[in-house]
Design a protein around this motif. Sequence first.
Motif, mmCIF file in Angstrom:
data_model
loop_
_atom_site.group_PDB
_atom_site.id
_atom_site.type_symbol
_atom_site.label_atom_id
_atom_site.label_comp_id
_atom_site.label_asym_id
_atom_site.label_seq_id
_atom_site.Cartn_x
_atom_site.Cartn_y
_atom_site.Cartn_z
ATOM 1 N N GLN A 118 0.831 -1.201 0.000
ATOM 2 C CA GLN A 118 0.000 0.000 0.000
ATOM 3 C C GLN A 118 0.867 1.254 0.000
ATOM 4 O O GLN A 118 0.622 2.189 -0.766
ATOM 5 N N LEU A 119 1.882 1.281 0.861
ATOM 6 C CA LEU A 119 2.738 2.454 0.951
ATOM 7 C C LEU A 119 3.511 2.697 -0.343
ATOM 8 O O LEU A 119 3.643 3.836 -0.790
ATOM 9 N N THR A 120 4.001 1.637 -0.958
ATOM 10 C CA THR A 120 4.740 1.775 -2.211
ATOM 11 C C THR A 120 3.838 2.261 -3.334
ATOM 12 O O THR A 120 4.245 3.075 -4.163
ATOM 13 N N ALA A 121 2.610 1.791 -3.360
ATOM 14 C CA ALA A 121 1.695 2.167 -4.440
ATOM 15 C C ALA A 121 1.117 3.566 -4.258
ATOM 16 O O ALA A 121 0.742 4.205 -5.231
ATOM 17 N N VAL A 122 1.041 4.059 -3.027
ATOM 18 C CA VAL A 122 0.401 5.355 -2.791
ATOM 19 C C VAL A 122 1.291 6.522 -3.233
ATOM 20 O O VAL A 122 0.778 7.577 -3.617
ATOM 21 N N LEU A 123 2.587 6.363 -3.249
ATOM 22 C CA LEU A 123 3.473 7.478 -3.585
ATOM 23 C C LEU A 123 3.282 7.993 -5.014
ATOM 24 O O LEU A 123 3.169 9.209 -5.213
ATOM 25 N N PRO A 124 3.211 7.134 -6.039
ATOM 26 C CA PRO A 124 2.954 7.670 -7.386
ATOM 27 C C PRO A 124 1.583 8.340 -7.507
ATOM 28 O O PRO A 124 1.424 9.305 -8.257
ATOM 29 N N VAL A 125 0.606 7.846 -6.766
ATOM 30 C CA VAL A 125 -0.727 8.469 -6.777
ATOM 31 C C VAL A 125 -0.622 9.890 -6.226
ATOM 32 O O VAL A 125 -1.143 10.836 -6.823
ATOM 33 N N LEU A 126 0.059 10.036 -5.091
ATOM 34 C CA LEU A 126 0.228 11.369 -4.501
ATOM 35 C C LEU A 126 0.978 12.301 -5.448
ATOM 36 O O LEU A 126 0.601 13.468 -5.605
ATOM 37 N N GLN A 127 2.003 11.794 -6.082
ATOM 38 C CA GLN A 127 2.785 12.620 -7.006
ATOM 39 C C GLN A 127 1.927 13.118 -8.164
ATOM 40 O O GLN A 127 1.949 14.303 -8.495
ATOM 41 N N PHE A 128 1.151 12.230 -8.772
ATOM 42 C CA PHE A 128 0.337 12.618 -9.915
ATOM 43 C C PHE A 128 -0.766 13.591 -9.505
ATOM 44 O O PHE A 128 -0.989 14.606 -10.173
ATOM 45 N N GLU A 129 -1.459 13.295 -8.414
ATOM 46 C CA GLU A 129 -2.563 14.162 -7.993
ATOM 47 C C GLU A 129 -2.044 15.531 -7.544
ATOM 48 O O GLU A 129 -2.701 16.541 -7.764
ATOM 49 N N ALA A 130 -0.869 15.577 -6.951
ATOM 50 C CA ALA A 130 -0.275 16.871 -6.591
ATOM 51 C C ALA A 130 0.037 17.678 -7.852
ATOM 52 O O ALA A 130 -0.144 18.905 -7.879
ATOM 53 N N LEU A 131 0.469 17.005 -8.902
ATOM 54 C CA LEU A 131 0.736 17.679 -10.172
ATOM 55 C C LEU A 131 -0.546 18.255 -10.763
ATOM 56 O O LEU A 131 -0.559 19.381 -11.280
ATOM 57 N N GLY A 162 -6.853 12.584 -0.180
ATOM 58 C CA GLY A 162 -7.444 12.259 1.118
ATOM 59 C C GLY A 162 -7.443 10.762 1.380
ATOM 60 O O GLY A 162 -7.140 10.311 2.495
ATOM 61 N N HIS A 163 -7.762 9.976 0.352
ATOM 62 C CA HIS A 163 -7.730 8.525 0.515
ATOM 63 C C HIS A 163 -6.302 8.049 0.769
ATOM 64 O O HIS A 163 -6.071 7.184 1.614
ATOM 65 N N ALA A 164 -5.339 8.620 0.055
ATOM 66 C CA ALA A 164 -3.931 8.261 0.267
ATOM 67 C C ALA A 164 -3.504 8.580 1.697
ATOM 68 O O ALA A 164 -2.790 7.812 2.331
ATOM 69 N N LYS A 165 -3.986 9.722 2.220
ATOM 70 C CA LYS A 165 -3.676 10.088 3.606
ATOM 71 C C LYS A 165 -4.231 9.044 4.565
ATOM 72 O O LYS A 165 -3.563 8.645 5.520
ATOM 73 N N GLU A 166 -5.462 8.595 4.316
ATOM 74 C CA GLU A 166 -6.049 7.555 5.165
ATOM 75 C C GLU A 166 -5.201 6.292 5.139
ATOM 76 O O GLU A 166 -4.950 5.670 6.173
ATOM 77 N N VAL A 167 -4.735 5.918 3.951
ATOM 78 C CA VAL A 167 -3.894 4.721 3.829
ATOM 79 C C VAL A 167 -2.614 4.900 4.609
ATOM 80 O O VAL A 167 -2.177 4.017 5.342
ATOM 81 N N LEU A 168 -1.992 6.066 4.459
ATOM 82 C CA LEU A 168 -0.718 6.321 5.138
ATOM 83 C C LEU A 168 -0.878 6.411 6.652
ATOM 84 O O LEU A 168 -0.020 5.929 7.400
ATOM 85 N N CYS A 169 -1.944 7.020 7.097
ATOM 86 C CA CYS A 169 -2.129 7.257 8.542
ATOM 87 C C CYS A 169 -2.782 6.091 9.269
ATOM 88 O O CYS A 169 -2.487 5.840 10.434
ATOM 89 N N ASN A 170 -3.697 5.382 8.602
ATOM 90 C CA ASN A 170 -4.465 4.366 9.289
ATOM 91 C C ASN A 170 -3.998 2.941 9.001
ATOM 92 O O ASN A 170 -4.306 2.041 9.736
ATOM 93 N N GLY A 171 -3.351 2.776 7.855
ATOM 94 C CA GLY A 171 -2.832 1.474 7.461
ATOM 95 C C GLY A 171 -3.819 0.412 7.576
ATOM 96 O O GLY A 171 -3.741 -0.705 7.681
#
Length: 171
Positions: A118-131, A162-171
Amino acid sequence: MKSAAPDGHRESGAQSSHTLKSTSAEPPINRVLNRCEGVRKTPSGWVALCTAHEDKRPSLAIAEGDNGMVLLHCYAGCELDSIVAGMGLEVGDLFPDRAQPLNRSQRAELRQRQRLTQLTAVLPVLQFEALVILCGAQDIAEGKALSEADRARFAAAVGRIGHAKEVLCNG
Protein backbone atom coordinates in the motif's frame (compact mmCIF):
# COMPACT_ATOMS: atom_id res chain seq x y z
CA MET A 1 -7.37 -11.02 -28.09
CA LYS A 2 -5.19 -9.71 -25.31
CA SER A 3 -1.48 -9.21 -25.81
CA ALA A 4 0.85 -11.15 -23.57
CA ALA A 5 3.29 -9.29 -21.36
CA PRO A 6 6.87 -10.59 -21.00
CA ASP A 7 5.87 -12.44 -17.83
CA GLY A 8 2.98 -14.13 -19.66
CA HIS A 9 0.20 -11.95 -18.23
CA ARG A 10 -2.20 -10.06 -20.47
CA GLU A 11 -1.83 -6.32 -20.51
CA SER A 12 -4.81 -4.83 -22.29
CA GLY A 13 -7.54 -5.38 -24.82
CA ALA A 14 -11.27 -5.33 -25.31
CA GLN A 15 -12.02 -9.01 -24.77
CA SER A 16 -13.34 -9.69 -21.27
CA SER A 17 -11.74 -12.43 -19.24
CA HIS A 18 -14.27 -12.29 -16.41
CA THR A 19 -15.85 -15.58 -17.44
CA LEU A 20 -12.69 -17.61 -16.86
CA LYS A 21 -12.99 -20.23 -14.16
CA SER A 22 -10.28 -20.58 -11.56
CA THR A 23 -8.63 -23.93 -11.20
CA SER A 24 -6.85 -25.29 -8.17
CA ALA A 25 -3.74 -25.86 -10.34
CA GLU A 26 -3.63 -22.18 -11.33
CA PRO A 27 -1.60 -20.02 -8.90
CA PRO A 28 -3.74 -17.30 -7.27
CA ILE A 29 -1.64 -14.49 -8.77
CA ASN A 30 -2.38 -15.85 -12.27
CA ARG A 31 -6.09 -16.11 -11.39
CA VAL A 32 -6.04 -12.37 -10.70
CA LEU A 33 -3.62 -11.02 -13.32
CA ASN A 34 -5.29 -12.97 -16.14
CA ARG A 35 -8.58 -11.24 -15.31
CA CYS A 36 -7.23 -7.68 -15.14
CA GLU A 37 -6.83 -5.05 -17.84
CA GLY A 38 -3.86 -2.70 -18.23
CA VAL A 39 -1.52 -4.81 -16.09
CA ARG A 40 1.92 -3.29 -15.53
CA LYS A 41 4.79 -4.64 -13.44
CA THR A 42 6.00 -2.41 -10.59
CA PRO A 43 8.82 -2.86 -8.06
CA SER A 44 6.32 -4.08 -5.46
CA GLY A 45 4.07 -6.19 -7.72
CA TRP A 46 1.67 -4.94 -10.38
CA VAL A 47 -0.87 -2.21 -11.06
CA ALA A 48 -3.98 -2.62 -13.19
CA LEU A 49 -7.31 -1.05 -14.00
CA CYS A 50 -9.68 -1.75 -11.14
CA THR A 51 -12.38 -4.28 -11.95
CA ALA A 52 -14.87 -2.68 -9.53
CA HIS A 53 -15.18 0.74 -11.14
CA GLU A 54 -14.69 2.42 -14.50
CA ASP A 55 -10.98 3.06 -14.29
CA LYS A 56 -9.07 5.19 -16.81
CA ARG A 57 -5.74 5.08 -14.95
CA PRO A 58 -4.54 1.99 -13.08
CA SER A 59 -5.63 2.33 -9.45
CA LEU A 60 -5.49 -1.32 -8.39
CA ALA A 61 -2.29 -2.39 -6.61
CA ILE A 62 -1.66 -6.13 -6.81
CA ALA A 63 1.03 -8.02 -4.91
CA GLU A 64 1.81 -11.60 -4.05
CA GLY A 65 2.48 -12.56 -0.45
CA ASP A 66 5.34 -14.87 0.41
CA ASN A 67 2.85 -17.70 0.90
CA GLY A 68 1.25 -17.16 -2.52
CA MET A 69 -1.75 -15.15 -1.31
CA VAL A 70 -2.77 -12.23 -3.55
CA LEU A 71 -2.97 -8.77 -1.95
CA LEU A 72 -5.24 -6.18 -3.59
CA HIS A 73 -5.80 -2.49 -2.88
CA CYS A 74 -7.77 0.02 -4.97
CA TYR A 75 -6.69 3.62 -4.45
CA ALA A 76 -10.09 4.84 -5.57
CA GLY A 77 -11.51 3.16 -2.46
CA CYS A 78 -13.27 0.10 -3.92
CA GLU A 79 -14.07 -2.72 -1.51
CA LEU A 80 -12.27 -6.05 -1.85
CA ASP A 81 -15.50 -7.98 -2.45
CA SER A 82 -16.39 -5.70 -5.37
CA ILE A 83 -12.91 -5.93 -6.89
CA VAL A 84 -12.87 -9.72 -6.70
CA ALA A 85 -16.44 -10.02 -7.99
CA GLY A 86 -15.49 -7.83 -10.95
CA MET A 87 -12.87 -10.45 -11.80
CA GLY A 88 -15.43 -13.23 -11.66
CA LEU A 89 -13.70 -14.65 -8.59
CA GLU A 90 -14.37 -15.07 -4.89
CA VAL A 91 -12.15 -13.89 -2.03
CA GLY A 92 -11.08 -17.52 -1.45
CA ASP A 93 -9.54 -17.53 -4.95
CA LEU A 94 -6.89 -15.08 -3.67
CA PHE A 95 -5.42 -17.84 -1.51
CA PRO A 96 -3.39 -20.84 -2.61
CA ASP A 97 -5.01 -24.19 -2.02
CA ARG A 98 -3.79 -25.28 1.41
CA ALA A 99 -4.38 -28.21 3.67
CA GLN A 100 -3.44 -26.16 6.76
CA PRO A 101 -4.44 -22.64 7.81
CA LEU A 102 -1.88 -19.88 8.32
CA ASN A 103 -0.46 -19.46 11.80
CA ARG A 104 -0.37 -16.14 13.70
CA SER A 105 3.13 -15.14 12.57
CA GLN A 106 2.29 -15.92 8.92
CA ARG A 107 -0.83 -13.75 9.15
CA ALA A 108 1.21 -10.93 10.74
CA GLU A 109 3.78 -11.20 7.97
CA LEU A 110 1.05 -10.98 5.34
CA ARG A 111 -0.37 -7.86 6.98
CA GLN A 112 3.09 -6.27 6.98
CA ARG A 113 3.62 -7.11 3.32
CA GLN A 114 0.21 -5.71 2.40
CA ARG A 115 1.06 -2.51 4.27
CA LEU A 116 4.34 -2.18 2.37
CA THR A 117 2.49 -2.72 -0.91
CA GLN A 118 0.00 0.00 0.00
CA LEU A 119 2.74 2.45 0.95
CA THR A 120 4.74 1.77 -2.21
CA ALA A 121 1.70 2.17 -4.44
CA VAL A 122 0.40 5.35 -2.79
CA LEU A 123 3.47 7.48 -3.59
CA PRO A 124 2.95 7.67 -7.39
CA VAL A 125 -0.73 8.47 -6.78
CA LEU A 126 0.23 11.37 -4.50
CA GLN A 127 2.79 12.62 -7.01
CA PHE A 128 0.34 12.62 -9.91
CA GLU A 129 -2.56 14.16 -7.99
CA ALA A 130 -0.27 16.87 -6.59
CA LEU A 131 0.74 17.68 -10.17
CA VAL A 132 -2.94 18.00 -11.16
CA ILE A 133 -3.52 20.45 -8.30
CA LEU A 134 -0.34 22.37 -9.14
CA CYS A 135 -1.48 22.82 -12.75
CA GLY A 136 -4.85 24.10 -11.53
CA ALA A 137 -3.22 26.49 -9.10
CA GLN A 138 -1.02 27.83 -11.88
CA ASP A 139 -4.07 28.43 -14.10
CA ILE A 140 -5.83 30.25 -11.27
CA ALA A 141 -2.71 32.35 -10.58
CA GLU A 142 -2.65 33.34 -14.25
CA GLY A 143 -6.28 34.44 -14.04
CA LYS A 144 -7.63 31.66 -16.28
CA ALA A 145 -11.22 30.56 -15.79
CA LEU A 146 -11.62 26.93 -14.77
CA SER A 147 -14.09 24.73 -16.59
CA GLU A 148 -16.55 22.43 -14.83
CA ALA A 149 -14.42 19.48 -15.98
CA ASP A 150 -11.33 21.08 -14.39
CA ARG A 151 -13.20 21.69 -11.13
CA ALA A 152 -14.42 18.08 -11.11
CA ARG A 153 -10.90 16.79 -11.76
CA PHE A 154 -9.50 18.92 -8.94
CA ALA A 155 -12.17 17.57 -6.60
CA ALA A 156 -11.22 14.04 -7.63
CA ALA A 157 -7.55 14.84 -6.96
CA VAL A 158 -8.38 16.14 -3.49
CA GLY A 159 -10.41 13.00 -2.81
CA ARG A 160 -7.60 10.72 -3.94
CA ILE A 161 -5.07 12.59 -1.84
CA GLY A 162 -7.44 12.26 1.12
CA HIS A 163 -7.73 8.52 0.52
CA ALA A 164 -3.93 8.26 0.27
CA LYS A 165 -3.68 10.09 3.61
CA GLU A 166 -6.05 7.55 5.16
CA VAL A 167 -3.89 4.72 3.83
CA LEU A 168 -0.72 6.32 5.14
CA CYS A 169 -2.13 7.26 8.54
CA ASN A 170 -4.47 4.37 9.29
CA GLY A 171 -2.83 1.47 7.46
